[in-house]
Each structure stands twice: as structure tokens, then as C-alpha cells.
Design an enzyme around this catalytic site. Structure first.
Site, mmCIF file in Angstrom:
data_model
loop_
_atom_site.group_PDB
_atom_site.id
_atom_site.type_symbol
_atom_site.label_atom_id
_atom_site.label_comp_id
_atom_site.label_asym_id
_atom_site.label_seq_id
_atom_site.Cartn_x
_atom_site.Cartn_y
_atom_site.Cartn_z
ATOM 1 N N SER A 164 0.868 -1.291 0.073
ATOM 2 C CA SER A 164 -0.107 0.007 0.130
ATOM 3 C C SER A 164 1.006 1.280 0.034
ATOM 4 O O SER A 164 2.098 1.233 0.498
ATOM 5 C CB SER A 164 -0.684 0.129 1.118
ATOM 6 N N TYR A 177 -2.318 -0.614 10.144
ATOM 7 C CA TYR A 177 -2.531 -0.977 8.546
ATOM 8 C C TYR A 177 -1.042 -0.467 8.087
ATOM 9 O O TYR A 177 -0.351 -1.202 7.350
ATOM 10 C CB TYR A 177 -3.609 -0.462 7.973
#
Length: 257
Positions: A164, A177
Site C-alpha cells: 500500500s 495498517y
């Protein structure tokens, strides 16, 4: 090993799924029951691969299997497996099963992930933090360890870790995350360096970017999802990176957008 800055991946004009670039390949995909994982499974199957679909939702896996069978008649292998709750012994048993049934894998896509909560670090729930790391980091390590002998048994193989943008540059409130995706990037670099001169396994990380998925909707509930690419728009890039056509890609941080 010096890892270059992330590169935007552009598919070659002559790469098509229907030409069968993955015929003869066995590819295991985690988080394959929905979203990007589902789209990657469909793309790989369309490219001729035998797909092994791992997720915890059996009904959703069966729906993906039906879609693949309707697409080109291939029957995927379904692996109901809870990445968060599985023990080390469960991963070892899975490896034994894969070894007995298949003997080797040509591809592994570590796609499954958990968002957790968007919160200031000072307020982050420690239990949620641990759960996110279990799914996003520890399960990737355990499954990689489980599958390395199978990948090494193939003449050539590709391992893709889904990353990501917040795993390459931290962003406020993304907590576990973002931190877990930094760990994923580190895992890619360490493993790629270890295998560079000792194995035919290629290891890369892929940042899909903005995509119309359930996780994206959780992170950006006010966003107009109709402006986002569909998972199906991004999935062919994964099939390409799993194929022999992408043999020059190793230890790369790749962006799809």
C-alpha cells in the site's frame, strides 16, 4: 541490496490473458473470496493457471469457483483457512497437504489484509493492532515459510506481496495498517535478497492503489466509489507479474497507478 524507488508498472501491449501465459502454473492466492483477490483469481484462471483459492468464507469461495468455471471451465482448488486464527501447526499441515497434492507451486499472491481502525496512535486499540499484524504480517510470514519448498520445486516461480502507499510513506491515523505494510515491504526486501542468487523465485511487492473494494469503502466512506478503478482493471497486472514474461522483475516495489 539497494531497492530502487517504486516503479509504476505498465503492461506490455502484447500481453493478453487469453493467450494463456499461465498455462501449467499452479498459483495460490490469499483473500481470494472477494475484491482484488477474487479478481486476481479470475484473471489467473483466464490466463490458464490452476488456481488455489484461500480464504475463510467458504460460500464466497464457492461463488468465485463458480465464476471461474463459467469463465473457461477450469476448476479451482478451494482452501478454507482462517489466517487470523490458524496456529503454526495449521500452517504446517497446510504445507503437507499442498506438498502431497501438488508437489510444487509456480506462484503465490499474498493479498489478504485487514484494515483495523483509523485512529491516532495514542488511542489505538492494542487488540486490534495485534489482529492487524497477525493477518497482514505474521500470516504472510507463515504462509511464505510453508510455501517456499513448493515454490523452489518449480523451475521458476513468482511471489507477490500486496502492499500500500501508506506502507511506503506513513500517514497520520493509519496506525497498524500502515505499520504492517511497512513490515510487508521489509519482508519482500529481505526475502528477495536471500533468494537473489540461490533460487529461481522472484519476489516483488505491488501497491494496487485506489480500488473499488470493501476495505477502501471502510477507509473512505464518503468517497465516490464510481470514480475508482474496479479490481478487474488491476488484476491483469498480477497475472503478468506471475508469468514468465515478467522474468526481469525481482526485488521491486511496483505501483499499478
Amino acid at each position: 541490496m539497494t531497492t530502487p524507488a517504486p516503479d509504476r508498472l505498465t503492461l506490455p501491449a502484447d500481453f493478453t490473458l487469453t493467450a494463456g501465459p499461465l498455462v501449467g502454473h499452479r498459483i495460490l492466492i490469499t483473500g481470494a473470496s472477494r475484491g482484488l483477490g477474487r479478481a486476481i483469481a479470475l484473471a489467473c484462471a483466464l490466463a490458464g493457471a490452476q488456481t488455489l483459492l484461500l480464504a475463510r468464507d467458504v460460500r464466497a469461495l464457492e461463488a468465485v469457483a463458480d465464476a471461474i468455471a463459467a469463465q473457461n471451465g477450469l476448476e479451482p482448488v478451494l482452501i478454507p483457512f482462517n489466517l487470523e486464527g490458524a496456529t503454526v501447526a495449521d500452517y504446517e499441515n497446510l504445507g503437507d497437504l499442498l506438498q502431497t497434492q501438488f508437489g510444487q507451486l509456480e506462484g503465490l499472491v499474498l493479498n489478504a489484509g485487514m484494515l483495523g481502525e483509523l485512529s491516532p496512535m495514542a488511542n489505538y486499540d492494542p487488540v486490534i493492532w495485534a489482529r492487524v499484524f497477525q493477518v497482514n504480517v505474521h500470516s504472510n510470514f507463515l504462509l511464505t515459510k510453508t510455501c517456499l519448498p513448493l515454490l523452489n520445486a518449480a523451475a521458476r516461480a513468482s511471489l507477490l506481496l500486496v502492499s500500500s502507499a501508506v506502507g511506503r510513506r506513513g500517514r497520520a491515523y493509519w496506525g497498524a495498517y500502515a505499520a504492517s505494510k511497512f513490515a510487508v515491504e521489509g519482508m519482500m526486501q529481505v526475502l528477495a535478497d536471500e533468494l537473489a542468487d540461490t533460487s529461481a523465485i522472484r519476489v516483488n511487492s505491488v501497491n494496487p492503489g485506489r480500488c473499488r473494494t470493501r476495505m477502501r469503502a471502510q477507509a473512505y466512506p464518503a468517497e465516490d466509489a464510481t470514480r475508482l478503478p474496479l479490481p478487474e482493471d488491476l488484476a491483469p497486472a498480477f497475472a503478468y507479474l506471475l508469468s514468465p514474461a515478467a522474468s526481469e522483475f525481482h526485488a521491486r516495489q511496483l505501483d499499478l497507478q
